[in-house]
Design an enzyme around this catalytic site. Structure first.
Site, PDB file in Angstrom:
ATOM      1  N   ARG A 166      -5.363   7.530  17.215  1.00 50.28           N
ATOM      2  CA  ARG A 166      -6.669   7.566  16.543  1.00 50.28           C
ATOM      3  C   ARG A 166      -7.746   6.924  17.416  1.00 50.28           C
ATOM      4  NH1 ARG A 166      -9.046   8.381  11.180  1.00 50.28           N
ATOM      5  NH2 ARG A 166      -7.070   9.224  10.449  1.00 50.28           N
ATOM      6  N   GLU A 175       0.691  -1.950   4.553  1.00 47.14           N
ATOM      7  CA  GLU A 175       1.201  -0.590   4.663  1.00 47.14           C
ATOM      8  C   GLU A 175       2.669  -0.595   5.061  1.00 47.14           C
ATOM      9  OE1 GLU A 175       0.128   3.676   6.823  1.00 47.14           O
ATOM     10  OE2 GLU A 175      -1.351   2.073   6.772  1.00 47.14           O
ATOM     11  N   PHE A 223      -7.703   1.708  11.797  1.00 45.64           N
ATOM     12  CA  PHE A 223      -6.469   2.269  12.348  1.00 45.64           C
ATOM     13  C   PHE A 223      -6.645   2.781  13.780  1.00 45.64           C
ATOM     14  CE2 PHE A 223      -2.683   5.099  12.241  1.00 45.64           C
ATOM     15  CZ  PHE A 223      -1.775   4.276  11.599  1.00 45.64           C
ATOM     16  N   ALA A 259      -5.892   5.469   5.541  1.00 40.37           N
ATOM     17  CA  ALA A 259      -6.688   6.535   6.159  1.00 40.37           C
ATOM     18  C   ALA A 259      -7.920   6.885   5.333  1.00 40.37           C
ATOM     19  CB  ALA A 259      -5.829   7.779   6.403  1.00 40.37           C
ATOM     20  N   PHE A 262      -6.068  -4.026   3.543  1.00 40.07           N
ATOM     21  CA  PHE A 262      -6.697  -3.726   4.835  1.00 40.07           C
ATOM     22  C   PHE A 262      -5.744  -3.104   5.847  1.00 40.07           C
ATOM     23  CE2 PHE A 262      -8.696  -7.749   3.236  1.00 40.07           C
ATOM     24  CZ  PHE A 262      -9.819  -7.161   2.698  1.00 40.07           C
ATOM     25  N   ARG A 296      -7.653  -1.718   8.929  1.00 41.73           N
ATOM     26  CA  ARG A 296      -8.834  -0.941   8.564  1.00 41.73           C
ATOM     27  C   ARG A 296      -9.489  -0.269   9.777  1.00 41.73           C
ATOM     28  NH1 ARG A 296     -13.255  -3.709   4.558  1.00 41.73           N
ATOM     29  NH2 ARG A 296     -14.101  -1.798   3.621  1.00 41.73           N
ATOM     30  N   GLN A 301       0.818  -1.203   0.000  1.00 42.91           N
ATOM     31  CA  GLN A 301       0.000   0.000   0.000  1.00 42.91           C
ATOM     32  C   GLN A 301       0.858   1.261   0.000  1.00 42.91           C
ATOM     33  OE1 GLN A 301      -2.707  -2.240   3.218  1.00 42.91           O
ATOM     34  NE2 GLN A 301      -3.268  -0.102   3.035  1.00 42.91           N
ATOM     35  N   GLU A 314     -12.775   2.848   5.265  1.00 42.63           N
ATOM     36  CA  GLU A 314     -12.771   2.408   6.655  1.00 42.63           C
ATOM     37  C   GLU A 314     -14.085   2.607   7.409  1.00 42.63           C
ATOM     38  OE1 GLU A 314      -8.330   3.109   8.283  1.00 42.63           O
ATOM     39  OE2 GLU A 314      -9.207   4.825   7.260  1.00 42.63           O
TER      40      GLU A 314
END
Length: 761
Positions: free
Chosen positions: A311, A233, A345, A516, A229, A343, A198, A717
């Site tokens: 988050r 990343e 985060f 995000a 998902f 997903r 990603q 998300e």
């Protein structure tokens, strides 16, 4: 218009015919080598000696690399530079790579990677929250604390007070396509890396750093992923770096992919959380103050744990205007796989905390949980002078859940079903039903502000065909499809004219991760900027020919019209080419009006919020804890949807994945720190039979109030959190089994549901 149409996915035909190429399908040059890691079998200790003689002697093995062969040791971390490619002496988790096998086939590499002999001085692993706290094993220098108001005074003054705790497990990404990479060495030591990632730029950066090269000497490319998902990343860094290092050593192409068991054992998961709460409320259930304590197991390295935990704190209010709040967040280091992006985060964990609070308060005051939720909602508002303010200081100026929840409650017949369920439960001693309607308010933007940028490259050829690239990656979510629609709409042409090719750091530099939920927001605007530049040049040229105003040139219906003349789009492109009008342009976009100070916990980290609501009905067997989703109704806010068909698919899939996290997907480590749920046979993701037989999904038709691409909203998300409605419906069903509040933990497996039933009986 090409946007707002339910067009098929740009690779749909390739997907269903099996001809879509993924990283491990890409043909490699003759002599390509295959890699595998030799993994630690213990979770914590010192590697005293490593004998790989049998590995080197195994059939098909070309080379074996240990830590002694790599100086300096390449780092694979996205943050703290605390993830060496291979163990450098300290073993941190069961599954940590100890050495790298390079062989002439995938099977030969995997077989050889089991033949080492390791001498290890084992130490007791730090696995639990209690063990991590006792060992003072944490990241970020201790707990992060955000305070909004005088919490102690507000709690003391509240008419009623309650406290509780909820635990929620992690989650395996279980993407269909596992982690994979292919490195192709080229002249002058340069490297071309094809990966399932990603974040192509991070791969480029990590490979360049490992090889001691400038970033321009490394090209990172990804055409598509079979799911990500968040698990791709940062977790793909190790494979890409390993392939690049081996390719430079051997001068041959090198590829690597994890088999499913290895993928489970090596890679990170969703962060599991424990959340404790202390709440003050009034007689009606209005929450006056709340204190949260978050504990999360981050695993052996920092990875992305700090922004994930941040988050979770940012979403501790979800849809509720809480006057006073305090949040204390501990990010704990444990001898397990390094937890990573997934997903939502951290948002789902934070939301589940406040949703448990609302459910618990409703039980305490004897009111319908939906009534209590609506009582605590933010006020609908359209400007900064009205509406609520979050605990981190952002004004909520786009809140629409009062209307959305009212609409969903009406269309799903919530009140009548609530009464029917009560009647059912009174008449049925063994099967108990439950229902819950829960909201979602999810902030859209990277909290690391500089990541909110994107670039694009667009070419119009003389025959009227269009070629584009952008910095986002396609993982099945339909980002490329939406961006193609944007380009076609800007030029007023058919989508068949537009070709999108692999995301490539050689074409669009300095890309942010596709994460995000910002892929379409950022890259759609960048592509729009590039297309508009070319379109303006073409309009200027045609206007000059016809002595017209460029503003009067119309691009529509696959043609260009000016001053009464009409040209097919390909004719207009050819005319511009002959006139030496440049038909190529870059585009760039940076999200406006955002700022964030994570130290103070204050600012406007989100450009806007995406909203939604879900109502789920379930049934449980009080003798076994077995359960089933009977019906789910979802109303989701996608703004002015770029592609309703793709967005509906995201809502449906997000809900099922969220429900899986909270019901069947259970990660289990044994006392020695070994992951025992490391295959489909022991880890239970939802399947087709778990989808509710009555499943109604509708998009809320209301354009984004912020100036996003065609006023759409992110939809990657936010739908995941609709799964919370299933979890709380199960809790509601358990409540019918006796007196008291069930305090159900997640995942609500049959065993946990049964345990909660027994506590109330």
């Amino acid at each position: 218009m090409s946007v707002a149409k339910p067009l098929p996915h740009e690779s749909a035909r390739l997907h269903v015919t099996g001809t879509a190429r993924y990283t491990d399908d890409i043909p490699a040059p003759a002599g390509c080598l295959h890699l595998a890691f030799g993994l630690s079998e213990v979770a914590h200790g010192t590697l005293d000696a490593l004998d790989v003689s049998a590995v080197r002697a195994a059939p098909g093995v070309v080379a074996v690399l240990t830590a002694e062969d790599l100086d300096p040791m390449p780092d694979c971390s996205p943050s703290l530079h605390d993830e060496p490619l291979l163990c450098t002496g300290e073993i941190h988790y069961a599954g940590q790579p100890l050495y790298l096998v390079v062989a002439d086939s995938h099977l030969a590499a995997r077989r050889a990677a089991r033949l080492h002999r390791a001498e290890v001085t084992e130490r007791d692993p730090v696995l639990t929250i209690e063990q991590a706290l006792a060992a003072e094993a944490w990241f970020d220098g201790g707990p992060r604390v955000w305070v909004d108001g005088d919490v102690d005074a507000a709690l003391t003054a509240a008419p009623h007070r309650l406290s509780g705790q909820i635990e929620m497990g992690g989650q395996e990404h279980f993407y269909l396509e596992g982690q994979a990479a292919l490195a192709l060495p080229s002249e002058a030591g340069e490297m071309h890396v094809l990966t399932s990632t990603q974040h192509p730029t991070e791969i480029q950066h990590k490979v360049a750093d490992a090889l001691g090269l400038p970033m321009h000497a490394v090209r990172s490319e990804v055409r598509r992923m079979g799911g990500g998902f968040g698990g791709k990343e940062s977790q793909g860094n190790a494979l890409a770096v390993a392939c690049a290092v081996a390719a430079r050593l051997t001068g041959r192409a090198c590829r690597m992919r994890y088999d499913r068991d290895d993928d489970f054992v090596v890679t990170g998961k969703r962060h599991d959380f424990r959340i404790a709460y202390d709440v003050g409320h009034d007689d009606r259930g209005r929450v006056l103050a709340v204190t949260f304590r978050h504990w999360t197991r981050c695993g052996w390295s920092q990875d992305l744990s700090l922004p994930v935990a941040d988050r979770a704190m940012l979403h501790a209010d979800n849809a509720y205007d809480i006057p006073v709040m305090r949040i204390e967040s501990w990010r704990l280091r444990t001898n397990t796989q390094s937890a990573t992006a997934f997903r939502g985060f951290g948002g789902p964990q934070g939301m589940l905390g406040i949703e448990r609070v609302m459910d618990h308060v409703a039980h305490a005051v004897g009111r319908d949980p939906l009534e209590v939720r609506r009582l605590n909602f933010y006020a609908d508002a359209r400007d900064a002078s009205k509406g609520g303010r979050t605990h981190y200081g952002q004004q909520v100026t786009d809140f629409c859940l009062n209307a959305m929840v009212g609409k969903l409650a009406e269309t799903c017949d919530y009140d009548a079903r609530r009464k029917a369920i009560a009647d059912w439960n009174a008449a049925n001693p063994l099967l108990k039903r439950g229902i819950a309607l829960t909201p979602v308010k999810f902030g859209i933007s990277f909290t690391l502000t500089h990541l909110n940028q994107a670039g694009a490259l667009v070419h119009v050829y003389a025959d009227g065909s269009i070629h584009l690239n952008h910095g986002g990656t396609e993982m099945g979510q339909g980002l490329h499809s939406k961006v193609v629609q944007v380009a076609a709409d800007r030029f007023g042409c058919d989508v068949a004219r537009v070709k999108i090719t692999a995301t490539d750091t050689g074409k669009v530099p300095n890309t942010s991760a596709t994460a995000a939920s910002s892929g379409a927001d950022l890259n759609g605007m960048a592509v729009k900027a590039a297309c508009d530049t070319i379109r303006a040049r073409m309009a200027d040229h045609l206007a000059a020919i016809h002595q017209a105003d460029p503003a009067d040139v119309v691009f529509a219906e696959d043609a260009v019209r000016v001053a009464g003349a009409e040209y097919p789009f390909e004719k207009a492109a050819a005319m511009a080419y002959v006139a030496r009008v440049p038909l190529s342009s870059t585009g760039f976009y940076a999200t406006p009006d955002i700022s964030w100070d994570r130290e103070a916990g204050q600012g406007r980290p989100f450009f806007y919020f995406a909203y939604g609501a879900a109502c789920s009905e379930v049934v449980i067997d009080r003798l076994t804890g077995e359960n089933r989703i009977l019906r789910t109704d979802i109303l989701h806010d996608a703004g002015a949807s770029l592609n309703p068909a793709l967005d509906m698919g995201q809502v449906e899939g997000g809900f099922v994945q969220g429900a899986g996290w909270l019901t069947t997907e259970e990660l289990v480590w044994d006392h020695a720190g070994r992951l025992r749920t490391h295959a489909p046979s022991t880890y239970k993701i939802p399947c087709a039979s778990d989808v509710p037989p009555v499943f109604n999904v509708t998009l809320w038709d209301d354009p984004n109030r912020e100036e996003t691409i065609y006023r759409s909203k992110a939809v990657g998300e936010p739908p995941f959190m609709h799964g919370i409605s299933v979890f709380l419906a199960l809790s509601d069903a358990v409540t019918a089994c006796g007196e008291g509040y069930p305090a159900l933990d997640a995942p609500a497996t049959a065993e946990r549901v049964l345990g909660a039933v027994h506590r109330l009986e």
